[in-house]
Design a protein around this motif. Structure first.
Motif, PDB file in Angstrom:
ATOM      1  N   PHE A 251       1.460   4.381 127.254  1.00 39.38           N
ATOM      2  CA  PHE A 251       2.080   2.739 127.054  1.00 39.38           C
ATOM      3  C   PHE A 251       1.550   2.350 125.830  1.00 39.38           C
ATOM      4  O   PHE A 251       0.137   2.597 125.597  1.00 39.38           O
ATOM      5  N   HIS A 252       1.742   1.067 125.124  1.00 37.39           N
ATOM      6  CA  HIS A 252       1.092   0.667 124.084  1.00 37.39           C
ATOM      7  C   HIS A 252       1.235  -0.856 124.570  1.00 37.39           C
ATOM      8  O   HIS A 252       2.393  -1.519 124.806  1.00 37.39           O
ATOM      9  N   LYS A 253       0.141  -1.671 124.651  1.00 43.96           N
ATOM     10  CA  LYS A 253       0.221  -3.265 125.028  1.00 43.96           C
ATOM     11  C   LYS A 253       0.040  -3.852 123.815  1.00 43.96           C
ATOM     12  O   LYS A 253      -1.101  -3.792 123.214  1.00 43.96           O
ATOM     13  N   ASP A 254       1.150  -4.763 123.403  1.00 46.59           N
ATOM     14  CA  ASP A 254       0.766  -5.475 122.192  1.00 46.59           C
ATOM     15  C   ASP A 254       0.056  -6.973 122.260  1.00 46.59           C
ATOM     16  O   ASP A 254      -0.428  -7.124 123.309  1.00 46.59           O
ATOM     17  N   ALA A 255       0.063  -7.492 121.192  1.00 46.00           N
ATOM     18  CA  ALA A 255      -1.061  -8.877 121.211  1.00 46.00           C
ATOM     19  C   ALA A 255      -0.445  -9.895 122.174  1.00 46.00           C
ATOM     20  O   ALA A 255      -1.126 -10.847 122.537  1.00 46.00           O
ATOM     21  N   SER A 256       1.042  -9.767 122.507  1.00 43.32           N
ATOM     22  CA  SER A 256       1.339 -10.724 123.197  1.00 43.32           C
ATOM     23  C   SER A 256       1.581 -10.309 124.826  1.00 43.32           C
ATOM     24  O   SER A 256       2.045 -10.972 125.498  1.00 43.32           O
ATOM     25  N   GLY A 257       1.107  -9.340 124.972  1.00 39.79           N
ATOM     26  CA  GLY A 257       0.857  -8.645 126.511  1.00 39.79           C
ATOM     27  C   GLY A 257       2.275  -7.873 126.779  1.00 39.79           C
ATOM     28  O   GLY A 257       2.202  -7.662 128.140  1.00 39.79           O
ATOM     29  N   ASN A 258       3.148  -7.710 126.138  1.00 44.74           N
ATOM     30  CA  ASN A 258       4.203  -6.829 126.335  1.00 44.74           C
ATOM     31  C   ASN A 258       3.815  -5.350 126.435  1.00 44.74           C
ATOM     32  O   ASN A 258       2.994  -4.761 125.555  1.00 44.74           O
ATOM     33  N   TYR A 259       4.368  -4.734 127.150  1.00 42.50           N
ATOM     34  CA  TYR A 259       4.039  -3.115 127.520  1.00 42.50           C
ATOM     35  C   TYR A 259       5.289  -2.435 126.899  1.00 42.50           C
ATOM     36  O   TYR A 259       6.393  -2.658 127.253  1.00 42.50           O
ATOM     37  N   TRP A 260       5.021  -1.281 126.218  1.00 43.44           N
ATOM     38  CA  TRP A 260       5.938  -0.498 125.244  1.00 43.44           C
ATOM     39  C   TRP A 260       5.749   0.872 125.731  1.00 43.44           C
ATOM     40  O   TRP A 260       4.728   1.264 125.846  1.00 43.44           O
ATOM     41  N   ARG A 261       6.772   1.681 125.733  1.00 44.79           N
ATOM     42  CA  ARG A 261       6.863   3.031 125.948  1.00 44.79           C
ATOM     43  C   ARG A 261       7.620   3.744 125.002  1.00 44.79           C
ATOM     44  O   ARG A 261       8.850   3.265 124.894  1.00 44.79           O
ATOM     45  N   VAL A 262       7.547   4.972 124.875  1.00 48.12           N
ATOM     46  CA  VAL A 262       8.521   5.811 124.198  1.00 48.12           C
ATOM     47  C   VAL A 262       8.570   7.112 124.792  1.00 48.12           C
ATOM     48  O   VAL A 262       7.842   7.824 125.399  1.00 48.12           O
TER      49      VAL A 262
END
Length: 226
Positions: A84-95
């Motif tokens: 996963f990637h955690k962005d600067a706003s604290g959102n978690y993303w996955r692909v």
């Protein structure tokens, strides 16, 4: 979206991004690159309090299925090897790799379609029966705990925060009349298994030509259950 997707080990150059599917929990996008399409999701942190645990479960499950040569979702890691990637706003993303040649459906059309969806879920459960320890983590504690669900319902009913109870008297009566059923599975002490916990029609990808179940999706609630 271009910036987010570039955090992952995707092939080709970014071409486009658009909303995808009819999911109600996570935000889902189809990202097209010059090499292939991908599925990008932002995990709902209100529903899933610990996205890192969700992804750890999914990674174990998908790797186990893949080791058997079984079609499953393919997690695309970040350039640093994370799920996963955690962005600067604290959102978690996955692909994930986008599954081509198959689609989910929201409306049951034939009994045979129901059979194929049921078979896909049954196979999925059986294929995970030998997943090695440790135990998967409960991504939503007490998700299918009948008595606690009923207790939460009773609490919501007593509050009636949006004045809805008066319009659903028959539904409320239906639930109240069956109060003794909600703890039956727990009282019987059924053995714990790895279960999908959200076995609805559109969580199976069906082959666009044959209609056969290709892959079970939406693995956020794959965890210990009855």
């Amino acid at each position: 979206m271009r910036e987010i997707i570039q955090r992952f080990a995707v092939e080709g150059e970014f071409v486009s991004c658009e909303r995808y599917g009819n999911g109600h929990i996570n935000d889902t996008y189809k990202v097209v690159s010059t090499a292939r399409p991908y599925l990008l999701q932002r995990i709902n942190r209100t529903v899933f309090k610990n996205p890192e645990v969700v992804q750890a479960n999914i990674l174990r499950v998908t790797r186990h299925l893949s080791s058997k040569g079984i079609a499953s979702l393919t997690v695309v890691p970040t350039h640093t090897g994370e799920a996963f990637h955690k962005d600067a706003s604290g959102n978690y993303w996955r692909v994930y790799l986008f599954i081509t040649g198959a689609s989910p459906t929201d409306v049951m059309e034939t009994p045979d379609q129901a059979r194929k969806v049921g078979s896909a879920f049954a196979a999925f459960q059986n294929q995970l029966a030998d997943l090695p320890p440790p135990r998967l983590v409960e991504t939503i504690p007490d998700f299918h705990h009948g008595p606690r669900r009923y207790e939460a319902f009773r609490q919501a009913l007593s509050t009636d925060a949006f004045n809805r109870a008066s319009g659903i008297a028959s539904e409320i009566a239906f639930l109240e009349a069956r109060e003794n059923l909600y703890g039956r599975l727990i009282r019987k002490k059924l053995p714990e298994r790895i279960t999908h916990n959200d076995t609805k029609l559109n969580n199976v990808m069906l082959d666009d030509v044959t209609g056969e179940g290709v892959c079970v999706i939406d693995l956020d609630t794959v965890m210990p259950g009855l």
